[in-house]
Design a protein around this motif. Sequence first.
Motif, mmCIF file in Angstrom:
data_model
loop_
_atom_site.group_PDB
_atom_site.id
_atom_site.type_symbol
_atom_site.label_atom_id
_atom_site.label_comp_id
_atom_site.label_asym_id
_atom_site.label_seq_id
_atom_site.Cartn_x
_atom_site.Cartn_y
_atom_site.Cartn_z
ATOM 1 N N GLU A 165 0.805 -1.217 0.000
ATOM 2 C CA GLU A 165 0.000 0.000 0.000
ATOM 3 C C GLU A 165 0.842 1.274 0.000
ATOM 4 N N GLN A 296 -9.906 -8.753 -0.451
ATOM 5 C CA GLN A 296 -9.519 -7.706 -1.399
ATOM 6 C C GLN A 296 -10.328 -7.736 -2.695
ATOM 7 N N SER A 302 -8.459 -2.874 1.433
ATOM 8 C CA SER A 302 -7.121 -2.496 0.987
ATOM 9 C C SER A 302 -6.136 -3.591 1.407
#
Length: 478
Positions: A165, A296, A302
């Motif tokens: 991320e 996901q 996320s």
Amino acid sequence: MVSDSQVLPLAPVRKSLLWLVAVAFFMQTLDATIINTALPAMAASLGESPLRMQSVIVAYALTMAMLIPASGWIADRFGTRRVFFSAIVLFTLGSVACALSHGLGQLVAARVVQGLGGALLLPVGRLSLLRTVPRSQFLQAMSFVAIPGLIGPLLGPTLGGWLVEYASWHWIFLINVPVGVLGCLATLRLMPDLRGDVRRRFDGVGYALLAFGMVAISLSLDGVAEVGLRQVSVLVLIVFGFASLAAYWLHAGRRADPLFSPTLFKVPTLSIGLIGNLFSRLGSGCMPFLVPLLLQVSMGYSPMRAGLMMLPIALAGMLMKRFTTRLIQRYGYRKVLVVNTALVGLTMASFCLTAPGQPLALHILQLLAFGAVNSLQFTAMNTVTLRDLDAGMASSGNSLLSMVQMLAMSMGVAAASAVLGGYTGIFGNAQPLDTLHAFQATFATMGLITLTSALIFWNLPPDARAVQPNPPEVSGQG
């Protein structure tokens, strides 16, 4: 192993060796779990479907399963220091190759190199401790080394999600490089150069038959998951795989020093434990692969949040270790494994009810329940498998168990991918709701497979109970 009369209490050099083996074990277990939450991001970067990324996990686990049977002979022949050093180098180079991959084929090949190194880290490290640590301190030493094996899966999914991320998926492999460099330097300084007293010939024919059988069966399952193999090829692989395994056991029965002697299976707890390990892990071993994908792909989580959602499984697993011995001592292995295997299957199947909009607390409770029963399952299966082996069979039996664990992991991920691919063909994948239905059906199916494996443990002796106050973990997979 050295006797207590020959060795004084642990010297600083031995404590440093413990740390070296523990860090190597941590690196191996971290890498086995850190990739799970990164699969969707990796798929997007490589232009692949996230539902077809199972080969990245299968290649690593299958390579480890193939090399584990030869690890003891390799260490005896070339020495623990050289082999451990080479294992770290291979693991590090494989990690760099993974980060530099531009296609799925390159990534799978790099994972094979990484698996070659990872397969030797724990067995050779454990062998060095077995031959240098006094018998009275060996259980304590192995318990110390096992702690990173529990921390790795705890940190892996969350760290993987965070790196994806806030950086990129390449860093889940690149973080191994500085650790690998330090590990190489520490190995040259701390690892003793130990070799076997007797240099027996390696059973090359038996190893080839065993390795080919494992690869063929795993690839046939991967073929069912539509990785490009036609149906006829899948059938041929299955037939050749089982024929190769059958040929190995016939070959082993005629050889004086086979890799794994058929006489091992005259021990009832070992044979039942191995078969139970294989079939129950076919189901539960796919959960670290399926759950992050579900969160996901179908629920919009996320990578970081999906990684955090895996924490309850690891935390519950660590807490459950405190109660495992008392449960087995009170109820015996048969009752515990029959009931708990059914609970593992039911908790897996309960994920078929997962849907967006449900309370977060419900999902956490579900993950905690699975983590607890799964941890109890692994510890009970591992200890019952090895409990009745004498000193002459212990090393061979432990290697066989480690091989079965890794084989079951690769086959479980491949089987789950095949089931998911089949249900995706039925429900479609045009909308997130379509893939959600495919995931729900897959969890129900894999849970049912695990549930039926409880019948295997019913054949355990009813009076088999834990005798040690703290049964040691026998591998990093439970």
